[in-house]
Design a protein around this motif. Sequence first.
Motif, short mmCIF file in Angstrom:
data_model
loop_
_atom_site.label_atom_id
_atom_site.label_comp_id
_atom_site.label_asym_id
_atom_site.label_seq_id
_atom_site.Cartn_x
_atom_site.Cartn_y
_atom_site.Cartn_z
N LEU A 116 15.18 4.12 -0.14
CA LEU A 116 14.62 3.30 0.93
C LEU A 116 14.86 1.82 0.67
CD1 LEU A 116 12.94 3.21 3.56
CD2 LEU A 116 10.88 3.16 2.13
N CYS A 117 14.66 1.39 -0.57
CA CYS A 117 14.85 -0.02 -0.90
C CYS A 117 16.33 -0.42 -0.86
CB CYS A 117 14.25 -0.32 -2.27
SG CYS A 117 12.44 -0.27 -2.30
N THR A 118 17.21 0.52 -1.13
CA THR A 118 18.65 0.24 -1.01
C THR A 118 19.02 0.02 0.45
OG1 THR A 118 19.12 1.61 -2.95
CG2 THR A 118 20.97 1.14 -1.48
N LEU A 119 18.41 0.82 1.33
CA LEU A 119 18.69 0.70 2.76
C LEU A 119 17.96 -0.48 3.39
CD1 LEU A 119 20.08 1.77 5.26
CD2 LEU A 119 18.35 3.55 5.44
N VAL A 120 16.76 -0.78 2.86
CA VAL A 120 15.95 -1.88 3.39
C VAL A 120 15.64 -2.85 2.24
CG1 VAL A 120 13.96 -2.45 4.85
CG2 VAL A 120 14.88 -0.13 4.88
N PRO A 121 16.64 -3.64 1.78
CA PRO A 121 16.44 -4.49 0.60
C PRO A 121 15.39 -5.57 0.80
CG PRO A 121 18.55 -4.97 1.69
CD PRO A 121 18.00 -3.73 2.32
N SER A 122 15.08 -5.90 2.06
CA SER A 122 14.08 -6.94 2.33
C SER A 122 12.65 -6.42 2.20
CB SER A 122 14.28 -7.50 3.73
OG SER A 122 14.11 -6.46 4.70
N ALA A 123 12.49 -5.12 1.97
CA ALA A 123 11.14 -4.53 1.89
C ALA A 123 10.55 -4.78 0.51
CB ALA A 123 11.20 -3.04 2.18
N HIS A 124 9.84 -5.89 0.38
CA HIS A 124 9.22 -6.23 -0.91
C HIS A 124 7.82 -5.62 -1.04
CE1 HIS A 124 12.55 -8.84 -1.79
NE2 HIS A 124 12.37 -9.50 -0.66
N VAL A 125 7.19 -5.30 0.08
CA VAL A 125 5.88 -4.63 0.07
C VAL A 125 6.06 -3.29 0.78
CG1 VAL A 125 3.43 -4.79 0.63
CG2 VAL A 125 4.74 -6.89 0.18
N VAL A 126 5.83 -2.22 0.04
CA VAL A 126 6.09 -0.87 0.56
C VAL A 126 4.79 -0.09 0.64
CG1 VAL A 126 7.36 1.28 0.21
CG2 VAL A 126 8.41 -0.91 -0.42
N GLY A 127 4.61 0.64 1.73
CA GLY A 127 3.42 1.46 1.90
C GLY A 127 3.66 2.88 1.43
N LEU A 128 2.60 3.51 0.92
CA LEU A 128 2.64 4.90 0.51
C LEU A 128 1.49 5.63 1.18
CD1 LEU A 128 3.65 7.26 -1.23
CD2 LEU A 128 2.25 6.38 -3.11
N LEU A 129 1.81 6.66 1.96
CA LEU A 129 0.80 7.43 2.67
C LEU A 129 0.59 8.77 1.97
CD1 LEU A 129 -1.02 7.35 5.21
CD2 LEU A 129 0.83 8.53 6.45
N LEU A 130 -0.66 9.03 1.56
CA LEU A 130 -1.01 10.22 0.80
C LEU A 130 -2.08 11.03 1.51
CD1 LEU A 130 -1.40 8.57 -2.73
CD2 LEU A 130 0.61 9.82 -1.89
N ASN A 131 -2.12 12.34 1.22
CA ASN A 131 -3.18 13.21 1.72
C ASN A 131 -3.91 13.84 0.54
OD1 ASN A 131 -4.88 15.01 2.98
ND2 ASN A 131 -3.27 16.42 3.62
N PRO A 132 -5.11 13.33 0.19
CA PRO A 132 -5.84 13.87 -0.97
C PRO A 132 -6.19 15.34 -0.82
CG PRO A 132 -6.81 11.80 -0.20
CD PRO A 132 -5.82 12.21 0.82
N SER A 133 -6.28 15.86 0.40
CA SER A 133 -6.63 17.26 0.61
C SER A 133 -5.56 18.21 0.09
CB SER A 133 -6.86 17.54 2.10
OG SER A 133 -7.95 16.81 2.59
N PHE A 134 -4.37 17.71 -0.13
CA PHE A 134 -3.27 18.55 -0.62
C PHE A 134 -3.55 19.05 -2.03
CE2 PHE A 134 1.07 19.04 -2.42
CZ PHE A 134 1.54 20.00 -1.55
N GLY A 135 -4.38 18.32 -2.78
CA GLY A 135 -4.65 18.64 -4.18
C GLY A 135 -4.42 17.41 -5.02
N MET A 136 -5.47 16.96 -5.71
CA MET A 136 -5.41 15.66 -6.36
C MET A 136 -4.37 15.60 -7.47
SD MET A 136 -7.05 13.63 -4.63
CE MET A 136 -6.64 12.27 -5.74
N GLU A 137 -4.14 16.71 -8.18
CA GLU A 137 -3.15 16.67 -9.26
C GLU A 137 -1.76 16.38 -8.70
OE1 GLU A 137 -1.31 19.48 -12.84
OE2 GLU A 137 -3.07 20.15 -11.72
N ALA A 138 -1.39 17.08 -7.62
CA ALA A 138 -0.08 16.87 -7.01
C ALA A 138 0.01 15.47 -6.40
CB ALA A 138 0.18 17.92 -5.94
N VAL A 139 -1.07 15.03 -5.77
CA VAL A 139 -1.09 13.70 -5.15
C VAL A 139 -0.93 12.62 -6.22
CG1 VAL A 139 -2.52 12.05 -3.89
CG2 VAL A 139 -2.39 14.41 -3.12
N ASP A 140 -1.64 12.77 -7.34
CA ASP A 140 -1.56 11.78 -8.41
C ASP A 140 -0.16 11.73 -9.01
OD1 ASP A 140 -4.19 11.02 -8.12
OD2 ASP A 140 -4.96 12.32 -9.72
N GLN A 141 0.46 12.88 -9.16
CA GLN A 141 1.83 12.92 -9.70
C GLN A 141 2.80 12.21 -8.76
OE1 GLN A 141 2.60 17.08 -10.34
NE2 GLN A 141 1.58 17.12 -12.34
#
Length: 309
Positions: free
Chosen positions: A136-161
């Motif tokens: 993503l950063c290679t395609l959008v080099p100007s993206a210095h602040v990147v968002g990450l969307l997570l779903n804790p209901s999926f299972g916290m161990e997998a989400v944390d990884q």
Amino acid sequence: MARAQQPPAQPVIGFLSTRSSEEAAIHTNAFRRGLEDMGYTEGRNVAIEYRWANGDYSRLPPLVADLRSRPISVVVATGDPAAFAAKAAGFAAPLVFIVGQDPVSAGLVASMNRPGSATGVNFFTGDLGGKRLELLCTLVPSAHVVGLLLNPSFGMEAVDQFRQSVATAAQSLGRELVVQNATTDAEIDASIAALIKAGVTALVVQNDPFFDSRRSRIIMLSSRHQLPGIFHIREFPADGGLMSYGASLADTYHQVGVYAGKILRGAKSDDLPVLRPTKFELVINMKTARALRLTIPQSILIAADELIE
């Protein structure tokens, strides 16, 4: 006079999905094709009992209880929460799953080669979070602040990884990472709004069946806010998202159909090793890239497996 012998009843597959029937249609069709490769056609010589959680994992226990009351020959569970719910229910029938987590450490199977009463495909695209951010950063080099969307209901161990994988990559790439959680439609809306307010200019979305089932909503919000995003399956860019990197989910469902068919034909699940994808595909929607005024680097064009016009 001897009574005419009754033909054997059709075998029944219990199909438990974390997703919704409409959104998962392309993959359910791939599952049916896998069954057909083994000689089973729905409605002709096999019946399928579908149960859909529609992205709401709290619905899984009653759906499992309903399936347990039926004469099931094999259980198919797609998505980690569905697989864990089916395993916990203790079906007498073998279980064929699609999961993202390591099924051995998660307790689903005894080993990858001799899995026991459950087998399937370990669709381990969660391990690719860092690689997705790099692309993503290679395609959008100007993206210095990147968002990450997570779903804790999926299972916290997998989400944390997954969070750690992306966070480590962000640090090495010199990017700031802003994390938001979402477990409902309203929270998706609020999280995207919060990310925009925080100055995010690109988005990574966790591989999660709930987000898959809300694909059109996430793509619509990304488009509205001119937010380039990377996802884990090609269905996102196929529907208008910017790009994806991961294994083919259609191929995975097809393989699960093959495994279910093999079990119906008499194979033991313990003799069917848990499979892992061997090929990962980079897919880019060129129309979306142009709408976002992005110039695709030559390195990305060369690496891409599919360019959607």
